[in-house]
Every structure is written in structure tokens, then in C-alpha cells.
Motif scaffolding. Structure first.
Motif, short mmCIF file in Angstrom:
data_model
loop_
_atom_site.label_atom_id
_atom_site.label_comp_id
_atom_site.label_asym_id
_atom_site.label_seq_id
_atom_site.Cartn_x
_atom_site.Cartn_y
_atom_site.Cartn_z
N LYS A 81 0.90 -1.38 0.03
CA LYS A 81 -0.01 0.07 -0.06
C LYS A 81 0.82 1.14 -0.03
O LYS A 81 0.53 2.20 -0.71
CB LYS A 81 -0.95 -0.04 1.25
CG LYS A 81 -1.80 1.14 1.22
CD LYS A 81 -2.81 1.20 2.55
CE LYS A 81 -3.54 2.39 2.63
NZ LYS A 81 -4.59 2.84 1.55
N TYR A 82 2.01 1.16 0.63
CA TYR A 82 2.72 2.61 0.75
C TYR A 82 3.66 2.67 -0.31
O TYR A 82 4.79 3.74 -0.09
CB TYR A 82 3.48 2.54 2.24
CG TYR A 82 2.19 2.61 3.29
CD1 TYR A 82 1.43 3.84 3.66
CD2 TYR A 82 1.73 1.69 4.08
CE1 TYR A 82 0.25 3.95 4.39
CE2 TYR A 82 0.88 1.44 5.00
CZ TYR A 82 0.08 2.71 5.09
OH TYR A 82 -0.99 2.40 5.95
N LEU A 83 3.90 1.88 -1.00
CA LEU A 83 4.73 1.97 -2.01
C LEU A 83 4.40 2.57 -3.51
O LEU A 83 5.03 2.93 -4.42
CB LEU A 83 5.50 0.30 -2.61
CG LEU A 83 5.91 -0.22 -1.31
CD1 LEU A 83 6.61 -1.38 -1.89
CD2 LEU A 83 7.02 0.44 -0.84
N LEU A 84 3.00 3.11 -3.23
CA LEU A 84 2.35 3.59 -4.67
C LEU A 84 1.44 4.77 -3.95
O LEU A 84 0.94 4.46 -2.84
CB LEU A 84 1.83 2.68 -5.73
CG LEU A 84 0.76 1.76 -5.05
CD1 LEU A 84 0.13 1.03 -6.64
CD2 LEU A 84 0.90 0.76 -4.31
N PRO A 85 0.82 5.71 -4.91
CA PRO A 85 -0.06 6.51 -4.51
C PRO A 85 -1.29 5.83 -3.96
O PRO A 85 -1.81 4.87 -4.62
CB PRO A 85 -0.47 7.41 -5.75
CG PRO A 85 0.82 7.11 -6.58
CD PRO A 85 1.22 6.04 -6.26
N ASP A 86 -2.09 6.37 -3.09
CA ASP A 86 -3.25 5.81 -2.38
C ASP A 86 -4.18 5.51 -3.48
O ASP A 86 -4.96 4.48 -3.80
CB ASP A 86 -3.77 6.51 -1.52
CG ASP A 86 -3.02 6.72 -0.06
OD1 ASP A 86 -2.31 5.67 -0.01
OD2 ASP A 86 -3.43 7.63 0.52
N SER A 87 -4.58 6.66 -4.56
CA SER A 87 -5.33 6.44 -5.72
C SER A 87 -5.07 5.31 -6.32
O SER A 87 -5.97 4.58 -7.04
CB SER A 87 -5.41 7.81 -6.12
OG SER A 87 -4.19 8.27 -6.94
N CYS A 88 -3.66 5.07 -6.78
CA CYS A 88 -3.51 4.05 -7.64
C CYS A 88 -3.46 2.53 -6.83
O CYS A 88 -3.97 1.56 -7.68
CB CYS A 88 -2.03 3.98 -8.09
SG CYS A 88 -1.90 5.44 -8.99
N TYR A 89 -3.18 2.59 -5.58
CA TYR A 89 -3.63 1.30 -4.70
C TYR A 89 -5.01 0.98 -4.78
O TYR A 89 -5.37 -0.33 -4.99
CB TYR A 89 -3.33 1.50 -3.35
CG TYR A 89 -3.40 0.60 -2.42
CD1 TYR A 89 -2.49 -0.70 -2.33
CD2 TYR A 89 -4.48 0.45 -1.63
CE1 TYR A 89 -2.77 -1.80 -1.51
CE2 TYR A 89 -5.06 -0.53 -0.99
CZ TYR A 89 -4.06 -1.69 -0.59
OH TYR A 89 -4.52 -2.76 0.09
N ASP A 90 -5.91 1.98 -4.76
CA ASP A 90 -7.32 1.79 -4.54
C ASP A 90 -7.79 1.26 -6.00
O ASP A 90 -8.65 0.51 -6.01
CB ASP A 90 -8.03 3.00 -4.14
CG ASP A 90 -7.74 3.40 -2.66
OD1 ASP A 90 -7.39 2.35 -1.97
OD2 ASP A 90 -8.01 4.77 -2.43
N TYR A 91 -7.47 2.09 -6.88
CA TYR A 91 -7.52 1.58 -8.26
C TYR A 91 -7.33 0.03 -8.56
O TYR A 91 -8.10 -0.66 -9.28
CB TYR A 91 -7.11 2.57 -9.35
CG TYR A 91 -7.50 2.23 -10.88
CD1 TYR A 91 -8.31 2.85 -11.47
CD2 TYR A 91 -6.83 1.03 -11.43
CE1 TYR A 91 -8.83 2.76 -12.62
CE2 TYR A 91 -6.98 1.03 -13.13
CZ TYR A 91 -8.17 1.61 -13.44
OH TYR A 91 -8.47 1.40 -14.73
N ILE A 92 -6.03 -0.34 -8.28
CA ILE A 92 -5.67 -1.70 -8.47
C ILE A 92 -6.67 -2.59 -7.82
O ILE A 92 -7.07 -3.67 -8.34
CB ILE A 92 -4.22 -1.98 -7.95
CG1 ILE A 92 -3.15 -1.26 -8.90
CG2 ILE A 92 -3.91 -3.53 -8.02
CD1 ILE A 92 -1.71 -1.09 -8.42
N LYS A 93 -6.96 -2.27 -6.33
CA LYS A 93 -7.83 -3.29 -5.59
C LYS A 93 -9.25 -3.15 -6.26
O LYS A 93 -9.73 -4.49 -6.62
CB LYS A 93 -7.87 -2.62 -4.07
CG LYS A 93 -6.58 -2.83 -3.48
CD LYS A 93 -6.11 -4.05 -3.12
CE LYS A 93 -6.74 -4.67 -1.87
NZ LYS A 93 -6.01 -6.00 -1.47
N GLN A 94 -9.72 -2.18 -6.67
CA GLN A 94 -11.00 -2.29 -7.25
C GLN A 94 -11.25 -2.96 -8.65
O GLN A 94 -12.23 -3.42 -8.81
CB GLN A 94 -11.40 -0.93 -7.49
CG GLN A 94 -11.87 0.13 -6.20
CD GLN A 94 -11.64 1.47 -6.30
OE1 GLN A 94 -11.54 2.18 -7.47
NE2 GLN A 94 -11.86 2.41 -5.25
#
Length: 208
Positions: A189-202
Motif C-alpha cells: 500500500k505505501y509503495l504507490l499513491p493511495d489512488s493507484c492502490y485503490d484503483y488496483i484493488k477495485q
């Protein structure tokens, strides 16, 4: 009225996914080299020399999310629009020089790519080197001045076109590591922007 030429860096990568290191690198290069603009240039998923794990649309969407708050960062999907196998970096740089004829352009790359050019592994490397300027980022274990000195092509064009950044840019957290973490149920989670992390999970990206 004469306008002052801008300094623009062309930052190409697969960005699969874009990471905090990509953003930190782009910001650091822009600050140290006084760039007015950094163009994020995602490479095509159709390239024969570099396989991507995610479709072009997803990578473009993640870059948009990652850079939306920085006015110096822009996305250009140019390489996604050209035919695979027909596009080399020297073509890309010619395109951008046509797009920004009044500005000063730099191709941003890692020292590992400098070594590949020195070893003759790039297509049209002569035209690329003759026609462009470069910002070259340090990589662990690579002597950039040695790479230039042992290549006739590079050393005979060592006239200031190679801007070497030898301090503090050898961070090695890679997109590959992040993809592996996602695929194995890890938590990057903390290796990439929060918005991108959320996008990947979604969107369920990078699963095995």
C-alpha cells in the motif's frame, strides 16, 4: 513577444504500475535540473522487447490519478498510438521536438539504459545520441562516466548533452516487486499513491 524556452523532460516507462519512486524520481529530476515540465510517457503493451502485465487503459488511468495534483507532470500516451515494432526512442524524441519546437527537451533514463546504448543494444542509437540531450539517473553498481568513455559514440558526443545525476537516485523499489506483492496477497500500500492502490484493488489487477 519572445517567450522563454521551457525545459522539458521526457520520462518513459511501462508504469506497470506507476509507483511512489517514479513520482519521487520525476520530482527530484525536475527540481535539480530546473525542468518546467515532465512528460510521463507510458510504453505500449505491444512492444516486443518489454511485456506489460496490464492493459494500456489501466496504466493510463493510474498515471492520471498519480500525477493529477502536480502541475509540472503531464501524461502523453503517444507511444500507445503507434504500431508495435515500428517505433523507437529516436522516433519518439523527433515527435516531441516537433510538438515543442521552441523548448529544450531531455530524455530521462537510468544508467542501465546508458550501458545498453554503449553496448550497441539500441536501434538507431547514432541518430538518438546525435539529435538529443539526456538526463541520466544513477543506478547501483554502474559507473556512468566509464560507460561513456568506453563507447566511441557516447564519448564523441560528450559535449554537455549527458546530464549525469549521480546522487540519491538509486532507489530500487520496482513495479515488478509491487506486482509480485499483489499477486501473492501482499500489502504494498505505501509503495504507490493511495489512488493507484485503490484503483488496483477495485479492478482486481495483478492477481495470479
Amino acid at each position: 513577444m519572445t517567450t522563454t524556452p521551457r525545459k522539458i523532460g521526457i520520462y518513459g516507462s511501462s508504469f506497470d504500475p506507476v509507483t511512489n519512486v517514479h513520482l519521487w524520481t520525476a520530482s527530484t529530476v525536475a527540481h535539480r535540473k530546473n525542468l518546467d515540465l515532465v512528460i510521463f510517457l507510458p510504453s505500449s503493451s505491444m512492444r516486443h522487447d518489454k511485456k506489460t502485465n496490464t492493459g494500456d487503459e489501466h496504466r493510463v488511468n493510474m498515471i492520471k490519478l498519480a500525477i493529477q495534483d502536480n502541475p509540472k507532470f503531464v501524461l502523453d500516451p503517444y507511444e500507445l498510438t503507434v504500431l508495435a515494432g515500428m517505433q523507437y526512442t529516436f522516433h519518439t524524441m523527433r515527435h516531441f521536438r516537433e510538438q515543442y519546437p521552441e523548448d529544450e527537451l531531455y530524455f530521462i533514463m537510468g544508467a542501465d539504459l546508458l550501458v545498453d546504448i554503449a553496448d550497441g543494444k539500441w536501434s538507431h542509437e547514432k541518430e538518438l545520441i546525435e539529435e538529443n540531450k539526456f538526463i541520466i539517473m544513477a543506478r547501483n553498481g554502474i559507473d556512468m562516466t566509464e560507460a561513456i568513455s568506453r563507447s566511441p559514440l557516447l564519448r564523441n558526443h560528450d559535449d554537455g548533452r549527458f546530464q549525469l545525476m549521480s546522487k540519491g537516485l538509486a532507489m530500487e523499489i520496482s513495479s515488478t516487486y509491487i506486482r509480485d506483492e499483489f499477486s501473492r496477497g501482499g500489502e504494498p500500500k505505501y509503495l504507490l499513491p493511495d489512488s493507484c492502490y485503490d484503483y488496483i484493488k477495485q479492478n482486481g489487477l495483478y492477481r495470479i
